[in-house]
Design an enzyme around this catalytic site. Sequence first.
Site, PDB file in Angstrom:
ATOM      1  N   PRO A   9     -59.708   5.936   6.721  1.00 19.85           N
ATOM      2  CA  PRO A   9     -58.916   6.403   7.981  1.00 19.85           C
ATOM      3  C   PRO A   9     -58.523   7.820   7.982  1.00 19.85           C
ATOM      4  CG  PRO A   9     -57.668   5.341   5.968  1.00 19.85           C
ATOM      5  CD  PRO A   9     -59.060   4.906   5.971  1.00 19.85           C
ATOM      6  N   ASN A  10     -58.412   8.246   9.155  1.00 23.60           N
ATOM      7  CA  ASN A  10     -57.794   9.621   9.576  1.00 23.60           C
ATOM      8  C   ASN A  10     -59.165  10.738   9.451  1.00 23.60           C
ATOM      9  OD1 ASN A  10     -55.305   8.973  10.692  1.00 23.60           O
ATOM     10  ND2 ASN A  10     -54.822   8.513   8.410  1.00 23.60           N
ATOM     11  N   ARG A  17     -55.410  18.887  12.351  1.00 23.55           N
ATOM     12  CA  ARG A  17     -54.347  19.229  11.922  1.00 23.55           C
ATOM     13  C   ARG A  17     -54.683  19.549  10.242  1.00 23.55           C
ATOM     14  NH1 ARG A  17     -50.204  15.936  11.090  1.00 23.55           N
ATOM     15  NH2 ARG A  17     -48.791  17.704  10.433  1.00 23.55           N
ATOM     16  N   TYR A  22     -58.083  20.584   4.759  1.00 21.71           N
ATOM     17  CA  TYR A  22     -59.554  19.874   5.115  1.00 21.71           C
ATOM     18  C   TYR A  22     -60.370  20.680   5.624  1.00 21.71           C
ATOM     19  CZ  TYR A  22     -56.410  15.769   3.903  1.00 21.71           C
ATOM     20  OH  TYR A  22     -55.633  15.004   3.483  1.00 21.71           O
ATOM     21  N   ASN A  73     -66.099   8.206   1.356  1.00 21.11           N
ATOM     22  CA  ASN A  73     -64.770   8.884   1.368  1.00 21.11           C
ATOM     23  C   ASN A  73     -64.021   7.871   1.812  1.00 21.11           C
ATOM     24  OD1 ASN A  73     -62.363  10.230   1.596  1.00 21.11           O
ATOM     25  ND2 ASN A  73     -63.187  12.026   2.329  1.00 21.11           N
ATOM     26  N   ALA A  76     -57.198   7.434   2.462  1.00 15.79           N
ATOM     27  CA  ALA A  76     -55.947   7.016   1.676  1.00 15.79           C
ATOM     28  C   ALA A  76     -56.195   5.763   0.930  1.00 15.79           C
ATOM     29  CB  ALA A  76     -54.965   7.078   2.799  1.00 15.79           C
ATOM     30  N   HIS A  79     -56.624   5.364  -3.130  1.00 14.44           N
ATOM     31  CA  HIS A  79     -55.459   5.289  -3.816  1.00 14.44           C
ATOM     32  C   HIS A  79     -54.857   3.982  -3.691  1.00 14.44           C
ATOM     33  CE1 HIS A  79     -56.401   9.729  -3.657  1.00 14.44           C
ATOM     34  NE2 HIS A  79     -56.029   9.478  -2.325  1.00 14.44           N
ATOM     35  N   ASP A  86     -63.969  -3.790  -4.943  1.00 11.64           N
ATOM     36  CA  ASP A  86     -64.734  -5.228  -5.206  1.00 11.64           C
ATOM     37  C   ASP A  86     -65.832  -5.127  -4.461  1.00 11.64           C
ATOM     38  OD1 ASP A  86     -62.865  -5.985  -7.062  1.00 11.64           O
ATOM     39  OD2 ASP A  86     -61.619  -7.182  -5.942  1.00 11.64           O
ATOM     40  N   GLU A  97     -68.654   8.916  -4.750  1.00 13.08           N
ATOM     41  CA  GLU A  97     -67.390   8.979  -3.873  1.00 13.08           C
ATOM     42  C   GLU A  97     -67.019  10.493  -3.332  1.00 13.08           C
ATOM     43  OE1 GLU A  97     -64.264   8.567  -6.809  1.00 13.08           O
ATOM     44  OE2 GLU A  97     -62.473   8.347  -5.317  1.00 13.08           O
ATOM     45  N   HIS A  99     -64.526  13.335  -1.701  1.00 14.42           N
ATOM     46  CA  HIS A  99     -63.078  13.933  -0.913  1.00 14.42           C
ATOM     47  C   HIS A  99     -63.127  15.348  -0.557  1.00 14.42           C
ATOM     48  CE1 HIS A  99     -61.217  10.295  -2.229  1.00 14.42           C
ATOM     49  NE2 HIS A  99     -61.910  10.364  -3.547  1.00 14.42           N
ATOM     50  N   SER A 101     -60.852  17.268   0.038  1.00 15.00           N
ATOM     51  CA  SER A 101     -59.944  18.296  -0.886  1.00 15.00           C
ATOM     52  C   SER A 101     -59.948  17.798  -2.156  1.00 15.00           C
ATOM     53  CB  SER A 101     -58.611  18.003  -0.015  1.00 15.00           C
ATOM     54  OG  SER A 101     -57.910  16.668  -0.500  1.00 15.00           O
ATOM     55  N   ARG A 106     -53.329  17.882  -5.632  1.00 15.57           N
ATOM     56  CA  ARG A 106     -52.269  17.331  -4.770  1.00 15.57           C
ATOM     57  C   ARG A 106     -51.273  16.478  -5.433  1.00 15.57           C
ATOM     58  NH1 ARG A 106     -55.560  15.903   0.623  1.00 15.57           N
ATOM     59  NH2 ARG A 106     -53.312  16.148   1.393  1.00 15.57           N
ATOM     60  N   ARG A 110     -51.962  10.802  -5.344  1.00 19.80           N
ATOM     61  CA  ARG A 110     -53.375  10.824  -5.029  1.00 19.80           C
ATOM     62  C   ARG A 110     -53.979  10.897  -6.453  1.00 19.80           C
ATOM     63  NH1 ARG A 110     -53.397  11.878   0.689  1.00 19.80           N
ATOM     64  NH2 ARG A 110     -51.361  13.104   1.329  1.00 19.80           N
TER      65      ARG A 110
HETATM   66  O1  CA2 Z   1     -59.759  14.823   0.592  1.00 19.97           O
HETATM   67  C1  CA2 Z   1     -60.119  13.847   1.012  1.00 19.97           C
HETATM   68  O2  CA2 Z   1     -61.295  13.923   1.453  1.00 19.97           O
HETATM   69  C2  CA2 Z   1     -59.105  12.615   1.107  1.00 19.97           C
HETATM   70  O3  CA2 Z   1     -60.148  11.417   0.777  1.00 19.97           O
HETATM   71  C3  CA2 Z   1     -58.582  12.631   2.643  1.00 19.97           C
HETATM   72  C4  CA2 Z   1     -57.458  11.678   2.905  1.00 19.97           C
HETATM   73  C5  CA2 Z   1     -56.584  11.629   1.806  1.00 19.97           C
HETATM   74  O4  CA2 Z   1     -55.433  10.568   1.942  1.00 19.97           O
HETATM   75  C6  CA2 Z   1     -57.153  11.537   0.398  1.00 19.97           C
HETATM   76  O5  CA2 Z   1     -55.967  11.676  -0.527  1.00 19.97           O
HETATM   77  C7  CA2 Z   1     -57.947  12.719   0.242  1.00 19.97           C
HETATM   78  C8  CA2 Z   1     -56.887  11.950   4.332  1.00 19.97           C
HETATM   79  C9  CA2 Z   1     -57.852  11.804   5.408  1.00 19.97           C
HETATM   80  C10 CA2 Z   1     -57.770  13.005   6.533  1.00 19.97           C
HETATM   81  O6  CA2 Z   1     -56.535  13.048   6.999  1.00 19.97           O
HETATM   82  C11 CA2 Z   1     -56.278  14.177   7.955  1.00 19.97           C
HETATM   83  C12 CA2 Z   1     -54.941  14.554   8.031  1.00 19.97           C
HETATM   84  C13 CA2 Z   1     -54.699  15.365   8.963  1.00 19.97           C
HETATM   85  C14 CA2 Z   1     -55.302  16.170   9.936  1.00 19.97           C
HETATM   86  C15 CA2 Z   1     -56.706  15.544   9.707  1.00 19.97           C
HETATM   87  C16 CA2 Z   1     -56.998  14.567   8.629  1.00 19.97           C
END
Ligand code: CA2
Length: 157
Positions: A9-10, A17, A22, A73, A76, A79, A86, A97, A99, A101, A106, A110
């Site tokens: 996700p995301n 942002r 990132y 990757n 979220a 975690h 599974d 895996e 990431h 960041s 953090r 996380r």
């Molecule tokens: O560092 C990573 O790749 C993460 O997997 C990214 C996840 C975060 O929940 C993990 O703890 C670490 C978040 C995905 C990206 O989220 C964004 C947030 C704002 C703007 C762009 C992407």
Amino acid sequence: MKILVINGPNINMLGIREPEIYGSENYAALEALIRETCAAEGVTVEIFQSNHEGAIVDAIQGAYGNADAIVINPAAYTHTSIAILDALKAVGLPAVEVHISDPMRREAFRHVSYVASACVKTIAGQGIDGYRQAILYIVNEQKKCEKSTRGTRATDF
Ligand code: CA2
């Protein structure tokens, strides 16, 4: 060799942002990096992104018999998701895996990765280059494996 790259996700919002966390590259740039790396290594790649846990589980299951390795990757879901853990265990494919960041530097929530125990390696804090490193790791491991088994089968001369 075929690698399935899964993003949770995301990740599709990259570059929009939080560039200080990132980076400023967007999702299209990430896809391009993955495709260029795989093309240079002669690897077939499939890239999948979803914001839905079940869809990610389906994609992992779909890799069974269709891919040789997974780069994931889970974002979220890293975690929280026992279902993704599974699924990785169920298919038994080598998984790395990634990431962007470094979650260990953090927030405390996380610091736990549910998927790490089903992965052969974790690459974190390298920006989107971590995906390139993960692909190269898989290719190198495969080469090592081929070298160590070469000539050991009765049909090999
Ligand atoms: O560092 C990573 O790749 C993460 O997997 C990214 C996840 C975060 O929940 C993990 O703890 C670490 C978040 C995905 C990206 O989220 C964004 C947030 C704002 C703007 C762009 C992407």
